[in-house]
Write an enzyme that holds these catalytic residues in place. Structure first.
Site, PDB file in Angstrom:
ATOM      1  N   CYS A 113       0.821  -1.226   0.000  1.00 34.97           N
ATOM      2  CA  CYS A 113       0.000   0.000   0.000  1.00 34.97           C
ATOM      3  C   CYS A 113       0.852   1.272   0.000  1.00 34.97           C
ATOM      4  CB  CYS A 113      -0.920   0.009   1.205  1.00 34.97           C
ATOM      5  SG  CYS A 113      -2.042  -1.372   1.205  1.00 34.97           S
ATOM      6  N   HIS A 253      -3.005   6.945   2.671  1.00 35.39           N
ATOM      7  CA  HIS A 253      -3.490   5.664   2.150  1.00 35.39           C
ATOM      8  C   HIS A 253      -4.861   5.403   2.776  1.00 35.39           C
ATOM      9  CE1 HIS A 253      -4.053   1.597   1.175  1.00 35.39           C
ATOM     10  NE2 HIS A 253      -3.713   1.117   2.350  1.00 35.39           N
ATOM     11  N   ASN A 283     -10.161   0.095   0.206  1.00 34.64           N
ATOM     12  CA  ASN A 283      -8.694   0.125   0.192  1.00 34.64           C
ATOM     13  C   ASN A 283      -8.207  -0.436  -1.149  1.00 34.64           C
ATOM     14  OD1 ASN A 283      -5.980  -0.446   0.496  1.00 34.64           O
ATOM     15  ND2 ASN A 283      -6.162  -1.289   2.554  1.00 34.64           N
TER      16      ASN A 283
HETATM   17  N1  ACO Z   1     -18.030  -8.456   9.574  1.00 30.85           N
HETATM   18  C1  ACO Z   1     -18.429  -8.778  10.820  1.00 30.85           C
HETATM   19  N2  ACO Z   1     -17.565  -9.050  11.804  1.00 30.85           N
HETATM   20  C2  ACO Z   1     -16.272  -9.029  11.511  1.00 30.85           C
HETATM   21  C3  ACO Z   1     -15.776  -8.715  10.227  1.00 30.85           C
HETATM   22  C4  ACO Z   1     -16.723  -8.428   9.232  1.00 30.85           C
HETATM   23  N3  ACO Z   1     -16.375  -8.120   7.983  1.00 30.85           N
HETATM   24  N4  ACO Z   1     -14.427  -8.771  10.242  1.00 30.85           N
HETATM   25  C5  ACO Z   1     -14.070  -9.101  11.490  1.00 30.85           C
HETATM   26  N5  ACO Z   1     -15.171  -9.264  12.244  1.00 30.85           N
HETATM   27  C6  ACO Z   1     -15.268  -9.656  13.661  1.00 30.85           C
HETATM   28  C7  ACO Z   1     -14.069 -10.445  14.090  1.00 30.85           C
HETATM   29  O1  ACO Z   1     -14.214 -11.816  13.773  1.00 30.85           O
HETATM   30  C8  ACO Z   1     -14.092 -10.207  15.591  1.00 30.85           C
HETATM   31  O2  ACO Z   1     -15.045 -11.062  16.157  1.00 30.85           O
HETATM   32  P1  ACO Z   1     -14.771 -11.747  17.600  1.00 30.85           P
HETATM   33  O3  ACO Z   1     -14.633 -10.609  18.550  1.00 30.85           O
HETATM   34  O4  ACO Z   1     -15.982 -12.571  17.800  1.00 30.85           O
HETATM   35  O5  ACO Z   1     -13.513 -12.525  17.442  1.00 30.85           O
HETATM   36  C9  ACO Z   1     -14.611  -8.773  15.705  1.00 30.85           C
HETATM   37  O6  ACO Z   1     -15.231  -8.472  14.445  1.00 30.85           O
HETATM   38  C10 ACO Z   1     -13.537  -7.739  15.969  1.00 30.85           C
HETATM   39  O7  ACO Z   1     -12.429  -8.012  15.097  1.00 30.85           O
HETATM   40  P2  ACO Z   1     -11.189  -7.044  15.003  1.00 30.85           P
HETATM   41  O8  ACO Z   1     -10.190  -7.622  14.054  1.00 30.85           O
HETATM   42  O9  ACO Z   1     -10.732  -6.703  16.383  1.00 30.85           O
HETATM   43  O10 ACO Z   1     -11.876  -5.764  14.317  1.00 30.85           O
HETATM   44  P3  ACO Z   1     -11.303  -4.335  14.168  1.00 30.85           P
HETATM   45  O11 ACO Z   1     -12.199  -3.367  14.758  1.00 30.85           O
HETATM   46  O12 ACO Z   1      -9.835  -4.263  14.530  1.00 30.85           O
HETATM   47  O13 ACO Z   1     -11.342  -4.117  12.574  1.00 30.85           O
HETATM   48  C11 ACO Z   1      -9.972  -4.182  10.601  1.00 30.85           C
HETATM   49  C12 ACO Z   1     -10.651  -4.999  11.708  1.00 30.85           C
HETATM   50  C13 ACO Z   1     -11.032  -3.420   9.850  1.00 30.85           C
HETATM   51  C14 ACO Z   1      -9.252  -5.144   9.674  1.00 30.85           C
HETATM   52  C15 ACO Z   1      -8.960  -3.193  11.231  1.00 30.85           C
HETATM   53  O14 ACO Z   1      -8.138  -3.871  12.152  1.00 30.85           O
HETATM   54  C16 ACO Z   1      -8.097  -2.500  10.219  1.00 30.85           C
HETATM   55  O15 ACO Z   1      -8.555  -1.681   9.448  1.00 30.85           O
HETATM   56  N6  ACO Z   1      -6.776  -2.760  10.244  1.00 30.85           N
HETATM   57  C17 ACO Z   1      -5.851  -2.075   9.360  1.00 30.85           C
HETATM   58  C18 ACO Z   1      -5.830  -2.649   7.988  1.00 30.85           C
HETATM   59  C19 ACO Z   1      -4.887  -1.809   7.132  1.00 30.85           C
HETATM   60  O16 ACO Z   1      -4.589  -0.680   7.427  1.00 30.85           O
HETATM   61  N7  ACO Z   1      -4.391  -2.322   6.077  1.00 30.85           N
HETATM   62  C20 ACO Z   1      -3.495  -1.418   5.305  1.00 30.85           C
HETATM   63  C21 ACO Z   1      -2.525  -2.082   4.647  1.00 30.85           C
HETATM   64  S1  ACO Z   1      -3.199  -3.148   3.451  1.00 30.85           S
HETATM   65  C22 ACO Z   1      -1.873  -3.512   2.395  1.00 30.85           C
HETATM   66  O17 ACO Z   1      -0.758  -3.157   2.607  1.00 30.85           O
HETATM   67  C23 ACO Z   1      -2.178  -4.325   1.208  1.00 30.85           C
END
Ligand code: ACO
Length: 383
Positions: A113, A253, A283
């Protein structure tokens, strides 16, 4: 002193729009969860005929039109992508051919990214060194092709598209003023598409969740992203001799709206001046920064003279930022009907030029074979 100015820009996203509701029929998710946790509502997904190179060619054509630069005068094509059409040949060469950029060197750059910010830094250095006079810098991704469409933690986040800029060397101060790049490979496991020479090509590697699809430790990346945005923005602003508050617009990003909100707090910088089009595009990895920059420009959020900070972070782990003093408004880049027609003709010649090259190579090969056969016959050895 030479400066690298952005003189053209172009964007392409595939027409197919996928909503959160549609995804809720594919994986166990809801529009509410995706909107609240990420800010994403829709994303554009590549159709069967859209590939990283074809999307990049469309964006590149637009950028060359805005710059009114003859593709035959283009000197360098840099394609930032982590979803190349093939491991070999490089995607940038396919783009160079598709644009009819017959005198350009071309290479891919993979920094996930952060790729576009890396490519912009490399392009700027090439121009500032005097080695090149112009470059087409592209961020292009077909992320949907490396998604595990059964994994709700990743497949709801990503979209496809391409954004391109033309960089031209000028004597007038401005353009890309300062850049910084960073990497911490100890976090390589946090974001991975396990496809490459470490992974033997064997059917067993393609099943049981081991296929070449994106794996991400979202929480780790989240923490890294907020910390990085804060640090690199302050560093690059200081390098350029301006205060963070003097940055007119930050183009980060586009990964998660909560990352942008946290970074705004840490930087003590108004969230309204951190541009976001996440809601619409999700993204798009290396394409996200140029796509956001072009949207901001089209929405009138970016003006000549403005200080713009582009920030990338992602797989590697990698990060980087570039401070740009913006040069042109879209109104400055409107060309006369004559110039537009001439540029359209030059771009239309790309296809025939590519075919002519293939035919010429075939003729050369036949000629070589014919001469070899003649030589053998002259030596009295017909085999
Ligand atoms: N729908 C419903 N529930 C979901 C989903 C979904 N799509 N995805 C995850 N959950 C659930 C999980 O299973 C978890 O359930 P549990 O508590 O029963 O285990 C709960 O939601 C919380 O999960 P978290 O992973 O803690 O959710 P979080 O609020 O952290 O959001 C996310 C996850 C959106 C991926 C976030 O961590 C994020 O944006 N991270 C950064 C990603 C990023 O910046 N990437 C950039 C680089 S990409 C690249 O370089 C190619």
């Amino acid at each position: 002193m030479r400066y690298a100015h952005i003189t053209g820009w172009g964007a392409y996203v595939p027409p197919r729009v996928v909503t959160n509701d549609e995804l809720s029929h594919v994986v166990d998710t809801t529009d509410e969860w995706i909107t609240e946790r990420t800010g994403i509502k829709t994303r554009h997904i590549a159709g069967a005929d859209d590939h990283t190179s074809t999307m990049a060619i469309k964006a590149g054509r637009e950028a060359l039109k805005v710059a009114n630069l003859d593709p035959a005068k283009l000197e360098l094509v840099i394609c930032a992508t982590s979803t190349p059409d093939y491991l070999m040949p490089n995607t940038a060469s396919l783009i160079q051919d598709g644009l009819g950029a017959s005198h350009a060197g071309a290479f891919d750059l993979n920094a996930a990214c952060s790729g576009f910010v890396y490519a912009l830094t490399v392009g700027t250095a090439m121009l500032r060194s005097g080695l090149y006079r112009n470059a087409l810098v592209i961020g292009a991704e077909a992320m949907s092709r490396v998604m595990d469409w059964t994994d709700r933690t990743t497949c709801v986040l990503f979209g496809d598209g391409a954004g391109a800029v033309v960089l031209e060397a000028r004597d007038e101060p401005g353009g890309v003023m300062s850049c910084r790049l960073g990497s911490d490979g100890s976090g390589a496991e946090f974001l991975k598409v396990p496809l490459g020479t470490r992974i033997p090509i064997h059917p067993l590697n393609m099943v049981n969740g081991n296929g070449p699809t994106m794996k991400m430790a979202g929480n780790e990346v989240f923490r890294f992203a907020t910390k990085t945005m804060n640090q690199v923005t302050r560093q690059v602003a200081a390098d350029a001799g301006i205060a963070v508050d003097d940055i007119d617009l930050i183009i980060p990003h586009q990964a998660n709206q909560r990352i942008l909100a946290t970074a705004a707090k840490q930087l003590d910088y108004p969230l309204e001046r951190i541009y976001s089009n996440l809601e619409r595009l999700g993204n798009t990895s290396a394409a996200s920064v140029p796509l956001a920059m072009i949207d901001a420009l089209n929405e009138g959020r970016l003006h000549a003279g403005d200080h713009l900070m582009m920030i990338g972070f992602g797989g590697g782990l990698t990060w980087g930022a570039c401070l740009v003093q913006w040069t042109y408004s879209p109104a400055d880049r409107r060309w006369s009907p004559y110039k537009r027609a001439r540029q359209a003709l030059r771009l239309a010649l790309a296809g025939p030029r590519s075919w002519a090259g293939r035919i010429e190579r075939r003729l050369d090969f036949w000629e070589l074979r014919r001469r070899r056969a003649d030589r053998r016959r002259d030596r009295g050895n017909p085999t």
